[in-house]
Design a protein around this motif. Structure first.
Motif, short mmCIF file in Angstrom:
data_model
loop_
_atom_site.label_atom_id
_atom_site.label_comp_id
_atom_site.label_asym_id
_atom_site.label_seq_id
_atom_site.Cartn_x
_atom_site.Cartn_y
_atom_site.Cartn_z
N GLU A 51 0.80 -1.11 -0.02
CA GLU A 51 0.01 0.03 0.05
C GLU A 51 1.06 1.26 -0.07
O GLU A 51 0.36 2.55 -0.01
CB GLU A 51 -0.79 -0.07 1.12
N VAL A 52 2.20 1.33 0.13
CA VAL A 52 2.97 2.26 0.22
C VAL A 52 3.97 2.26 -1.08
O VAL A 52 4.20 3.27 -1.80
CB VAL A 52 3.84 2.24 1.34
N ALA A 53 4.47 0.92 -1.73
CA ALA A 53 5.41 0.82 -2.53
C ALA A 53 4.69 1.33 -4.15
O ALA A 53 5.52 2.14 -4.84
CB ALA A 53 6.09 -0.28 -2.85
N PRO A 54 3.61 0.75 -4.46
CA PRO A 54 3.01 1.07 -5.64
C PRO A 54 2.75 2.52 -5.72
O PRO A 54 2.98 3.03 -6.80
CB PRO A 54 1.85 0.10 -5.78
N PRO A 55 2.03 3.15 -4.98
CA PRO A 55 1.71 4.64 -4.91
C PRO A 55 3.12 5.38 -5.07
O PRO A 55 3.32 6.35 -5.88
CB PRO A 55 0.90 5.06 -3.84
N TYR A 56 4.12 5.06 -4.47
CA TYR A 56 5.20 5.86 -4.64
C TYR A 56 5.85 5.60 -6.00
O TYR A 56 6.45 6.56 -6.82
CB TYR A 56 6.61 5.12 -3.64
N PHE A 78 8.36 -2.62 7.07
CA PHE A 78 7.44 -2.97 6.38
C PHE A 78 7.00 -4.51 6.46
O PHE A 78 8.00 -5.29 6.60
CB PHE A 78 7.62 -2.61 4.69
N GLN A 79 5.73 -4.76 6.32
CA GLN A 79 5.24 -6.01 6.26
C GLN A 79 4.83 -6.43 4.67
O GLN A 79 4.92 -5.48 3.86
CB GLN A 79 3.85 -6.49 6.95
N MET A 80 4.62 -7.54 4.36
CA MET A 80 4.39 -8.09 3.07
C MET A 80 5.64 -8.37 2.28
O MET A 80 6.65 -7.70 2.39
CB MET A 80 3.47 -7.24 2.18
N GLU A 81 5.70 -9.37 1.34
CA GLU A 81 7.03 -9.59 0.48
C GLU A 81 7.04 -8.79 -0.70
O GLU A 81 6.04 -8.25 -1.11
CB GLU A 81 6.70 -11.14 0.23
N ALA A 82 8.48 -8.46 -0.94
CA ALA A 82 8.33 -7.74 -2.04
C ALA A 82 8.68 -8.23 -3.05
O ALA A 82 9.68 -9.16 -3.44
CB ALA A 82 9.97 -6.76 -1.68
N TYR A 83 7.85 -8.18 -4.16
CA TYR A 83 7.91 -8.60 -5.55
C TYR A 83 7.06 -7.73 -6.38
O TYR A 83 6.30 -6.69 -6.17
CB TYR A 83 7.48 -9.98 -5.46
N GLY A 84 7.35 -8.03 -7.70
CA GLY A 84 6.52 -7.10 -8.62
C GLY A 84 6.76 -5.58 -8.53
O GLY A 84 8.26 -5.57 -8.56
N ILE A 85 6.18 -4.70 -8.87
CA ILE A 85 6.47 -3.25 -8.94
C ILE A 85 6.87 -2.86 -7.27
O ILE A 85 7.61 -2.00 -7.30
CB ILE A 85 5.15 -2.60 -9.19
N SER A 86 6.48 -3.54 -6.42
CA SER A 86 7.28 -3.33 -5.29
C SER A 86 8.69 -3.52 -5.13
O SER A 86 9.47 -2.65 -4.25
CB SER A 86 6.53 -4.00 -3.81
N ALA A 87 9.08 -4.76 -5.50
CA ALA A 87 10.37 -4.81 -5.68
C ALA A 87 11.29 -4.14 -6.50
O ALA A 87 12.16 -3.54 -6.40
CB ALA A 87 10.60 -6.59 -6.03
N TYR A 88 10.52 -3.62 -7.80
CA TYR A 88 11.14 -2.75 -8.86
C TYR A 88 11.58 -1.38 -8.30
O TYR A 88 12.82 -0.98 -8.35
CB TYR A 88 10.25 -2.87 -10.03
N THR A 89 10.44 -0.99 -7.32
CA THR A 89 10.60 0.43 -6.89
C THR A 89 11.67 0.59 -5.78
O THR A 89 12.34 1.52 -5.57
CB THR A 89 9.34 1.19 -6.51
N MET A 90 11.85 -0.65 -5.06
CA MET A 90 12.87 -0.65 -4.23
C MET A 90 14.36 -0.69 -4.35
O MET A 90 15.17 -0.07 -4.08
CB MET A 90 12.51 -1.69 -3.23
N LYS A 91 14.44 -1.23 -5.80
CA LYS A 91 15.64 -1.48 -6.23
C LYS A 91 16.12 -0.40 -7.03
O LYS A 91 17.37 0.11 -7.17
CB LYS A 91 15.85 -2.88 -7.20
N TYR A 92 15.15 0.35 -8.18
CA TYR A 92 15.47 1.29 -8.84
C TYR A 92 15.18 2.70 -8.61
O TYR A 92 15.59 3.46 -9.59
CB TYR A 92 15.19 0.62 -10.32
N GLU A 93 13.99 2.77 -7.96
CA GLU A 93 13.73 4.03 -7.62
C GLU A 93 13.90 5.01 -6.36
O GLU A 93 13.26 5.87 -6.13
CB GLU A 93 12.10 4.07 -8.02
N GLY A 94 14.88 4.33 -5.65
CA GLY A 94 15.01 4.88 -4.28
C GLY A 94 14.34 4.80 -3.20
O GLY A 94 14.31 5.44 -2.03
N PHE A 95 13.52 3.95 -3.36
CA PHE A 95 12.27 3.72 -2.19
C PHE A 95 12.77 3.17 -0.89
O PHE A 95 12.61 3.95 0.20
CB PHE A 95 11.27 2.57 -2.61
N THR A 96 13.94 2.46 -1.13
CA THR A 96 14.38 2.08 0.26
C THR A 96 15.29 2.80 0.95
O THR A 96 15.31 2.87 2.14
CB THR A 96 15.46 0.67 -0.05
#
Length: 248
Positions: A51-56, A78-96
């Motif tokens: 509910e946070v990574a996809p909007p980001y 955060f809870q929930m496993e990181a995959y799909g767009i959540s994993a993408y934004t964490m790795k490439y878009e500065g989310f983490t």
């Protein structure tokens, strides 16, 4: 004529500057510092990644700058496993990087933001909904014409926000948040008994027209009412972000 042409150029330049200045304004995402609910079993609170990574991702992919804030600042979990767009934004878009170093309320200037978004997880119900500084930041952004968005339990985090008039921000507005019926069927917060309040119940208590499975034909729908954009569950969190931009 030469003077008139120069004046027109100056006016165009000023208008362009104003537009650019507005485009540079940012979105603020509010997150929780809480890890567990404080019970002997240490039931999981945290923030809901989905509910946070996809909007980001939606915001930054449209060129919108995003800041993160939490009651204490610093790293949020955060809870929930990181995959799909959540994993993408964490790795490439500065989310983490940003969620490892969230700002504190004292570092936030509300005038810099055209919108504020809050996702779920149980954490925000405990430390965001009761934080006076964050509640004022939300009110200031909204009263300046800004957009407020949420998914799931996020609506509970702004259910207590009061405007300068003394009225609740949500009064008279349709707002979708995590419904009582689902909360009381789930064991995550021991059927809601660990929570400071139930989202739907608190929304109604403070004057909102809380939406639930009986009032909505589609539980994944996004509800928009007077610059508040909300959805019941995580499925449509990314759509909330897009609708916030459309409502700008």
């Amino acid at each position: 004529m030469k003077y008139l042409f120069s004046l027109l150029l100056l006016l165009c330049g000023l208008l362009s500057f104003d537009l650019l200045a507005d485009d540079r304004k940012k979105v603020l995402i509010i997150t929780s510092n809480l890890v567990h609910m404080g019970d002997p079993d240490k039931s999981d609170a945290r923030n809901n990644l989905w509910e946070v990574a996809p909007p980001y991702h939606v915001f930054v992919s449209h060129g919108v700058d995003v800041d993160f804030v939490s009651p204490k600042g610093g790293k949020v979990e955060f809870q929930m496993e990181a995959y799909g767009i959540s994993a993408y934004t964490m790795k490439y878009e500065g989310f983490t990087e940003k969620t490892n170093n969230t700002l504190s309320p004292s570092q936030i200037d509300p005038s810099q933001y055209w919108g504020v978004y809050i996702g779920g997880g149980y954490g925000p119900l405990f430390d965001v909904a009761s934080n006076k500084d964050l509640q004022k930041i939300i009110a200031d952004i909204y009263e300046a014409g800004g957009i407020v968005g949420s998914a799931g339990h996020g609506a509970g985090a702004f259910s207590n926000v009061k405007l300068s008039s003394g009225e609740f921000m949500i009064k008279g507005k349709k707002v979708a948040g995590f419904p009582n019926s689902t909360e009381r069927r789930k064991s995550w917060a021991k059927q809601g008994t660990l929570l400071p309040f139930l989202v739907e119940e608190q929304l109604n208590k403070n004057g909102a027209i809380a939406q639930n499975k009986n009032t909505m034909k589609d539980k994944k729908a996004v509800i928009k009412d007077e610059r508040i954009v909300s959805t019941m569950f995580m499925y449509s969190a990314a759509i909330v972000a897009k609708e916030m931009m459309l409502a700008k």
